[in-house]
Design a protein around this motif. Structure first.
Motif, PDB file in Angstrom:
ATOM      1  N   ARG A  38       0.795  -1.176  -0.047  1.00 19.56           N
ATOM      2  CA  ARG A  38      -0.093   0.040   0.063  1.00 19.56           C
ATOM      3  C   ARG A  38       0.797   1.234  -0.155  1.00 19.56           C
ATOM      4  N   MET A  74       0.152   5.101  -1.127  1.00 18.18           N
ATOM      5  CA  MET A  74      -1.016   5.199  -2.111  1.00 18.18           C
ATOM      6  C   MET A  74      -2.184   6.277  -1.423  1.00 18.18           C
ATOM      7  N   TYR A  75      -2.811   6.749  -2.336  1.00 17.52           N
ATOM      8  CA  TYR A  75      -4.049   7.385  -2.042  1.00 17.52           C
ATOM      9  C   TYR A  75      -3.636   8.580  -1.132  1.00 17.52           C
ATOM     10  N   ARG A  76      -2.664   8.959  -0.934  1.00 19.38           N
ATOM     11  CA  ARG A  76      -2.332  10.244   0.202  1.00 19.38           C
ATOM     12  C   ARG A  76      -2.465  11.503  -1.027  1.00 19.38           C
ATOM     13  N   GLU A  77      -3.205  12.319  -0.511  1.00 21.87           N
ATOM     14  CA  GLU A  77      -3.180  13.435  -1.113  1.00 21.87           C
ATOM     15  C   GLU A  77      -2.182  14.644  -0.778  1.00 21.87           C
ATOM     16  N   ASN A 123      -1.764   4.200  -8.060  1.00 24.04           N
ATOM     17  CA  ASN A 123      -2.504   4.992  -6.971  1.00 24.04           C
ATOM     18  C   ASN A 123      -1.751   5.741  -6.336  1.00 24.04           C
ATOM     19  N   THR A 124      -0.717   6.222  -6.420  1.00 27.59           N
ATOM     20  CA  THR A 124       0.122   7.174  -5.624  1.00 27.59           C
ATOM     21  C   THR A 124      -0.164   8.656  -6.222  1.00 27.59           C
ATOM     22  N   LEU A 125      -0.801   9.496  -5.593  1.00 26.75           N
ATOM     23  CA  LEU A 125      -1.157  11.064  -5.897  1.00 26.75           C
ATOM     24  C   LEU A 125      -0.537  12.162  -5.838  1.00 26.75           C
TER      25      LEU A 125
END
Length: 153
Positions: free
Chosen positions: A54, A57-60, A84-86
């Motif tokens: 994970r 991933m998905y951190r803004e 999925n890494t933002l």
């Protein structure tokens, strides 16, 4: 009016309230030693397969002094991608002795291109994209953290 907690409800509540505290124990201070000085980061530890998968991933967002330290338990060539890494990230590939081996600067968000350590490493540190350049981090610099040995060991 709040409902009265049963013993099961109280146990569930205790677990839920304890969870953030447990997550904090997986953090720590890490120091990067460069020619321009010492730079401290607060890092989350990813030492289990699911945590490593994970990653960030998905951190803004990620603070300038924050990151994630991946521990692979042994030295080997490792590869990452930005699925999925933002946010852009610098990937710092570190030997078991705490010496920086290679650095990948500004990995692009959502890019599926494989990013390899190129050499065997035990640890990978991810920090905000471009930060390693800002602090002057170079291969051969040392990383200090309780999990990481030192070149002198």
């Amino acid at each position: 009016m709040l409902p009265k907690l049963t013993s099961v409800g109280a146990a569930v509540a205790a677990i839920l309230f304890a969870m953030p505290l447990a997550a904090c124990s997986d953090e720590g201070r890490l120091t990067l030693h460069t020619a321009s000085g010492e730079y401290a980061f607060t890092v989350e530890i990813a030492d289990e397969p699911a945590e490593r998968q994970r990653g960030l991933m998905y951190r803004e967002e990620l603070a300038d002094d924050a990151g994630m330290l991946f521990d692979f338990q042994e030295e080997r060539v490792v590869s990452f991608w930005m699925s999925n890494t933002l946010i852009p990230l610098d990937m710092i590939f570190i030997g078991a002795d705490g010496v920086v081996k290679t650095i990948h600067v500004n990995a692009r968000p959502l890019d599926l291109t494989s990013i390899s350590s190129q050499v065997p490493v035990r640890y990978v540190l991810e920090i905000p994209g471009g930060r390693s350049v800002e602090i002057g981090l170079e291969p051969g610099d040392e990383v200090e953290h309780p999990l990481i040995g030192t070149a002198a060991d």
